[in-house]
Design an enzyme around this catalytic site. Sequence first.
Site, PDB file in Angstrom:
ATOM      1  CB  CYS A   1      -3.018   9.068  -1.075  1.00  0.00           C
ATOM      2  SG  CYS A   1      -4.748   8.763  -1.414  1.00  0.00           S
TER       3      CYS A   1
ATOM      4  CG  HIS B   1      -4.291   3.789  -3.292  1.00  0.00           C
ATOM      5  ND1 HIS B   1      -3.471   4.161  -2.254  1.00  0.00           N
ATOM      6  CD2 HIS B   1      -4.592   4.936  -3.962  1.00  0.00           C
ATOM      7  CE1 HIS B   1      -3.288   5.463  -2.270  1.00  0.00           C
ATOM      8  NE2 HIS B   1      -3.957   5.960  -3.307  1.00  0.00           N
TER       9      HIS B   1
ATOM     10  CG  HIS C   1       0.798   8.057  -5.471  1.00  0.00           C
ATOM     11  ND1 HIS C   1       0.694   7.692  -4.151  1.00  0.00           N
ATOM     12  CD2 HIS C   1      -0.427   8.543  -5.815  1.00  0.00           C
ATOM     13  CE1 HIS C   1      -0.525   7.931  -3.720  1.00  0.00           C
ATOM     14  NE2 HIS C   1      -1.239   8.443  -4.708  1.00  0.00           N
TER      15      HIS C   1
END
Lengths: 1320, 95
Positions: free
Chosen positions: A206, A382, A341
């Site tokens: 990520c 996400h 995040h």
Amino acid sequence: MTSDVAIIGMACLFPGAPDLESFWHNVCAGVDAIGDVPPARWDPAFYDPAATAADRFYCRRGGFVDELARFDAAGHGVMPVAARGAEPDQLLTLELATRALADAGYADRPFARARTGIVIGRGNYAGAGRARLEQHVRGAEQLVVALRGLVPSLSEAELARVKAELQAQVGYVPDAAIGLVPNLTASRVANRLDLQGPAFTVDAACASALVAVDQACAELGAGRSDFMLAGGVHLCHDEAFWSVFCQLGALSRAQQIRPFDRRADGILIGEGLGVVLLRRRADAERDGDRIYAVIRGTGVASDGRDSSLMNPRVEGQVLALERAWAAAGLDPASVGLVEAHGTGTPAGDAAELETLRRVFGPPPDRDGERVGLGTVKSMIGHAMPAAGIAGLIKAALAAHHGVLPPTLHCEEPHDAVERTRFRLIARAEEWRQAERRAAVNAFGFGGINAHVVLVGVAAPSKPAPRAEERIFLAAAASPAELALPASAPDRFAKLGSGPCRLAVLDPTPARLERARAIVAKGRPWRGRDGIWFSPRGLIADGGKLAFAFPGVDATSVAGTIEETGAGIVEANRRAERALRAAGVEPDVLLGHSIGEWSAMHAAGMIRDEVLDGFIARARPGALAVPGVVFVAAGCGRAVAEEAMAGLPDIALSHDNCPHQVVLCGVEASAEAALARLRARGVLAQRLPFQSGFHTPLFAGHVAVHRDNFATLPLAPARVPLWSATTCAPYPADLDVVRALAVEHLLAPVRFRELVLALHDAGVRVFVQAGAGSLVQLVEDTLRGRPHAAIAASEPRRALAALWVEGQEVDFATLWPARAALPLDLGVPLVRFGSALAVAPPAPAPAPPGRLASAFAGTLDAIARAQTEVAAALAPSTRTSLRTLSLATMPELIDHTFFRQPEGWSVLSDRHPVVPMTALIALMIEEAGKLAPGRVAVAVEDVRAFRWLVAATPVAARFVCRRDGDRVAVQIDGYAEATVRFAAAYPPAPSDDTAPLAGATPAPHTPEQIYADRWMFHGPAYRGIAAVGPMGADGIRGTLETGAATGALLDNAGQLFGYWVMLANAIDRMAMPVAIARLELYGPHPAPGERLACTVRVRRHDERAVVADLTLGRAGRAWCRIAGWEDRRFTTDERFWNVLTFPERNLLAEPRAGGWVWLSDGYRAAATREQLMRRYLGERERAAYEAQPPLAQRAWLSGRVAAKDAVRDLLWRGGAGPLFPIEIELDGETVVGRDLRVALAQQGEIAVALAARGRPGIAVEEDGDGARVRAALAAAGQARGADPRRLRVADRTDERLLVDGLWVDTRRHGRHVVAWTVSET
Amino acid sequence: MREQVLRRLAALIRDVIGEDWVAEMEIGDQTSFNQDLELESIEFVALAERLQAEFGQHVDFAGWLAGKELAEIVQLRVGAVVDYIVTCLSSKSAA
């Protein structure tokens, strides 16, 4: 870091946001772009909210970009067929890298490509391309292996067919292999954009995108590159990916992503991609680049040995943040916004908040302001490796524009937020710091952490979007959940999913405000003010959808009923195609009057070419009954019957709706009924047709139609079709259908009752497929009952209305000019529609003879016997798909009907068409697969129905049926033929060498035939090597075999066509439509081989020319063709000149005075199609199609006259050759030239005048005061004034002074033309 | 009386159109049948029928419309119809 890096260009594509502008809009407006997984990504079968098994998923919501994933294949020089097979992330990265360059102003401006690189963050997950290959290779084999074990009775041949069928449906394109190599995501960009710096992908889970940015900054900082593209991409929602996240329990069980909320229970998976263009700040400032923000520092750190896969470690995160702020040389306390995040997992949020507390410090004291914190994941999910670039772009834009954007679904913040100095932002706020410093987090699995510190730079503005794309769609489960933003993006936008739907055209804030009020009320709203709303669409609620085809009705314009009817049938067909192209399929069909023929066609009962024949036969007069007239009346059936009571020879012909009927009767009775109706206060009027259609008065004229119907080739309906004669479904027995078709001509159209019956049968949505007033009829009939009546003639409104009712539609079909290729991001499960018809295999061919020549004859005999057996055993039907396109048949570029200027890039404007002879070659090839080991010796009953236009790839379906030695082949919708096979070719007869009648040499050389455009063909199809002699009954020539598909026979057709052209002064153009029989006496000649060709004309009339042809070599025939039919098209000399040399000729006639005159008597549909394509470019063709069909003719005449007026003016000014397509009109102005055009039309006459100022022109039928009327109209047009308010101030003969303008007038036949004289 | 006729006519128009938006729309003398109400030809007929049912044979709306040019019908406003009905009704009471 040694230098600051400027972000000078950005591009992105994320859920709900096709581009950067939409993304920023959505971020500020707090748009929730989360929706349900599209079935094509993973099958609904996988969803089970209670599941714990690895192959079932408890969550199905996420962020998806399926409808937004479009790639401009042509623009990037990628063949569409290759694009379909490539990994979508490669293509979209290329698309976005190009856009990022364009955003920075480097689309056309030169820059140091040799010192430009690209780094893309990308996970090694399977995209759609690799998934397709996996299915093709392993999945297909797995199925075969499983079946072989489970069903031992299946033969290997049957298994092979199952495998082939599965592979065909998976759709893997063999040429696509190179498009599946993962690093090409970066390298393809370098290749296409000619970048010579480093190009690579990075995988840091990520954190990938921010690691890519870090690498790019380092590259710039080290001075190795001058420009760097950096970004991240994630387009993966495959089952394995979801399975992993479900098994880890990482997905939200509540199916809601709530970063930093105490209720957060997991992530939702998003996707998308973003690319930024980076330069050293000093370089960017020196070159005057627009700078969004400056990256001051980046930091990357791993957790080290303490990392655990699922539990992020605070220390590693802190290290990354500290490194970045140290590199920036800035105090972390000065930060104004942190884009976190923020995945919405309890562990992740807690760790990140602790990191923020440690790096940025404790909460401020009482007077201090808390600092903004947020994450775009709350809106798009996400996006995994692309998450960091979404955050970076958001933070850069926030710092650039001075806005603190909101974060959604965090109404109850996590306890730990209080312990930091941050606060979550609920609504967009102004960011009031002089220097706006933002920071972005991205933390990856396995403990890889990245952080970027940037500072905003203020400035600029944006171009306006195309108005027609401004459509705003929103969907939710219920009105209460349908949240509307305060403003909508400037282009197409679609948010959410669910049965409660809202569509707004041109969504201005005021309109959105109104929409909000409508949603709040929760009641359906259908189209007023460009707004549609339904709390639960009629289709979503189970209602059926009907296509209703209009016929001739009270609103049809005058003309003969046959011409009008032909126009209507054509328009209906176009409307139906457009609806189907947009993904709208009917549950049931109906038609009004002759619209029922369209309905039969749409049902698949009558084929395209049969319908065409029907239209062609509808010559003026075919439906006329002299002395019989129609009367339309604004009343119901009962009142009308009272008005007809006691009158002879009059009947009700149309019961349209409660407030409209049509009567039909002999003149006297019609007039009497009309008078009675008017006396009762009923609005009524005569219609401009003379026909007894739909009444017993037509009985005397029905015989010819009965004969027509008796032989009409009919197929069973594929979609239920209801009759307005019986108000019931069509009968299944085709002979009964024929009887009904005749009955239809004699019985009234019971449209009102039919609509009521269909409503009773569950139809709720009626789409008028064509132009007319059926919508009104349906609405009047169903007043007070739940229904929607939608006119397809306004496509934007129709699609919006259909979507709101629950129909899925492809809005992109509305603006085809953009021509971007939709990419399939998913690999749906293959479902077989029907059981496979399994048949025995073809045995292997006979072994090659290894024995001495003495035995060769015996072996041949055995081999022949074996192939006979093989043929007998071969399967009897076969269906295959072949993609016909410029990629699969590059030679088609030499078979385009419309020559355009050199370098013209729009392929569809050239109209590349597969020649009929190439279709024959392909049909022989496909048929041959059902006759292994045998040769094609004849092709019979060849018919071409429709041009196969290959401007975009066409997936042509070949259906072959074998019956003994004959294989019937159809190319669905385009052509058909029967191919006859035998073990060997029959002996060749001698060539046709008999003399031609009155033979003379041909007047042209082969070179002239092509150069002078007698033939439009390009090099690959120029095979006439010698021509002549020619006679009254035919022509001879020599043909050189070309390599292009069907070239040799096409050349024979050219020789025939050339004779037709020389033999006629008008209607010279002729195109092949049918061949009765073609016999082959040997294998196809090799390229370069020359053959003699003799054409003998057998029939020659005004519509068609039929000939027999022989192609021979060495005195023997290779091929004999009997009954080759060319259809002739209407062309006069002017038309012909425009078709052959459009860049030098006008269709309209220039007149002294500088204007042009067009008498547009070109009626035949095929001729109008020629005219339309010759004059209109892609965008104009779309505008033409958007016209009501009955208005198209005049609209086109006007365009032709206007363009010719402009070309005439430019030529008089010394301009060189100009194609009509090079002149583009926007209303009265000429695009790109300082010119305006005045246009006036009167029936078939169009006159136009072009000038630098504002010209005026008028045409009037000659008569009392016509000259003055025309002059006033012309002056009024020039002045933009109402002519009735103008007066003639002075006049000398033909010249009049009006409002200070001199207007010249001239009588022209039965018309008077007036035009303003330029003020010189 | 004019006020009453206008109110009644407005109610009939709402009834014929039968959609939500017209319920909340103010219908006055200046309301245009074409621009504001987007009345279709068949809806005109339905309105004529209702007017006749409401006011009787004396109000021949259809006949009155039939005597008009298309351009006039396109520009027709509610006030003009009210005036016409009022004229019909007063000539009826005068008769």
